[in-house]
Design a protein around this motif. Structure first.
Motif, PDB file in Angstrom:
ATOM      1  N   TYR A 169       0.812  -1.219   0.000  1.00  9.23           N
ATOM      2  CA  TYR A 169       0.000   0.000   0.000  1.00  9.23           C
ATOM      3  C   TYR A 169       0.845   1.270   0.000  1.00  9.23           C
ATOM      4  CZ  TYR A 169      -3.737   3.244   1.259  1.00  9.23           C
ATOM      5  OH  TYR A 169      -4.620   4.279   1.257  1.00  9.23           O
TER       6      TYR A 169
ATOM      7  N   VAL B 279      -8.545   1.085  -1.475  1.00  5.72           N
ATOM      8  CA  VAL B 279      -7.798   0.315  -0.486  1.00  5.72           C
ATOM      9  C   VAL B 279      -8.264  -1.136  -0.438  1.00  5.72           C
ATOM     10  CG1 VAL B 279      -9.352   0.989   1.398  1.00  5.72           C
ATOM     11  CG2 VAL B 279      -7.000   0.303   1.903  1.00  5.72           C
TER      12      VAL B 279
ATOM     13  N   VAL C 186      -6.468  -3.030  -3.051  1.00  7.14           N
ATOM     14  CA  VAL C 186      -5.090  -3.294  -2.634  1.00  7.14           C
ATOM     15  C   VAL C 186      -5.051  -4.496  -1.692  1.00  7.14           C
ATOM     16  CG1 VAL C 186      -3.107  -2.377  -1.378  1.00  7.14           C
ATOM     17  CG2 VAL C 186      -4.400  -0.892  -2.912  1.00  7.14           C
TER      18      VAL C 186
ATOM     19  N   VAL D  19      -4.057  -0.139   6.923  1.00  9.22           N
ATOM     20  CA  VAL D  19      -4.012   0.701   5.723  1.00  9.22           C
ATOM     21  C   VAL D  19      -5.327   1.463   5.521  1.00  9.22           C
ATOM     22  CG1 VAL D  19      -2.265  -0.682   4.557  1.00  9.22           C
ATOM     23  CG2 VAL D  19      -4.685  -1.263   4.260  1.00  9.22           C
TER      24      VAL D  19
END
Length: 239
Positions: free
Chosen positions: A92, A105, A108, A184
């Motif tokens: 990330y 996100v 990811v 993240v």
């Protein structure tokens, strides 16, 4: 004793936040993200793991074969040798920015979880392929099928039958490891219940409920795998 005295009050606080203040929306969103990451991560892992396993079982007579086998070894060594949270942070904050890739996100997380799962499933799949009678490959080649066609149509389906319980364990592992995606900024079950706890500074009941949800998910997956095993065994008897 004190736990049983204070629990009703703590439960009332949790219930008020969960129902009246819309905490359930966070939990449903977190549950959805958890399942998306785990399921898609498993699918990606099966695809990558099958390719790596197939390459590894090819006799290393040619230089190109040895090259790809070495790449597979490096890939597996990295993803099995580093913690998932480190891989997620590197992906990330380092890898994707360096490549100029900008995506949500959750995507990811799915990618990193899939890459990690691929390393483990490659070894699982390799064991499954090796457990299939070598005569199956010889029979396929004798019928005029190429190595790839024989692997895809004959060997790998039988290997998957042999490793189905282990794949189920890998899926369970992915579900539980989604608890790290909060590093993240993604929302999963763990982040959702942490949000509920921080709203009223009461974490005991939210974390107990969170643990129960994980247990139910694992039990459901275990039951599903057992049903699939029974169906496969039944089809083998009738074949």
């Amino acid at each position: 004793m004190r736990f049983f005295i204070t629990f009703p009050k703590k439960w009332d606080v949790f219930y008020n936040t969960f129902v009246n203040n819309g905490g359930y929306k966070e939990v449903l969103g977190g549950l959805q993200n958890t399942l998306i990451i785990a399921i898609l991560g498993l699918v990606i892992g099966i695809i990558i793991g099958t390719v790596i396993a197939a390459v590894k079982v090819i006799p290393p007579y040619k230089r190109i074969t040895r090259f790809f086998q070495r790449i597979g070894d490096i890939y597996v060594a990295f993803f099995r040798g580093t913690p998932m949270v480190v891989q997620l942070l590197l992906g990330y904050y380092v890898l994707f920015p360096m490549l100029g890739i900008n995506m949500p996100v959750i995507n990811v997380c799915v990618t990193i979880f899939g890459l990690n799962s691929g390393a483990y499933i490659s070894e699982i799949m390799r064991g499954g392929i090796n457990s299939v009678d070598p005569g199956q490959m010889e029979a396929g080649r004798a019928l005029g099928l190429s190595f790839l066609s024989t692997m895809l149509l004959i060997v790998i389906p039988q290997a998957i039958k042999n490793i189905l319980p282990t794949l189920g364990n890998e899926f369970i592992t992915l579900v539980k490891e989604t608890s790290i995606v909060g590093f993240v900024g993604a929302t999963d079950i763990c982040v959702a219940f942490r949000y509920i706890g921080t709203n009223n500074y009461e974490f005991m009941v939210p974390y107990i409920v969170m643990a129960l949800i994980y247990i139910v998910l694992v039990l459901f997956i275990t039951l599903l795998i057992r049903l699939m095993e029974r169906r496969l065994k039944r089809s083998d008897r009738t074949a």
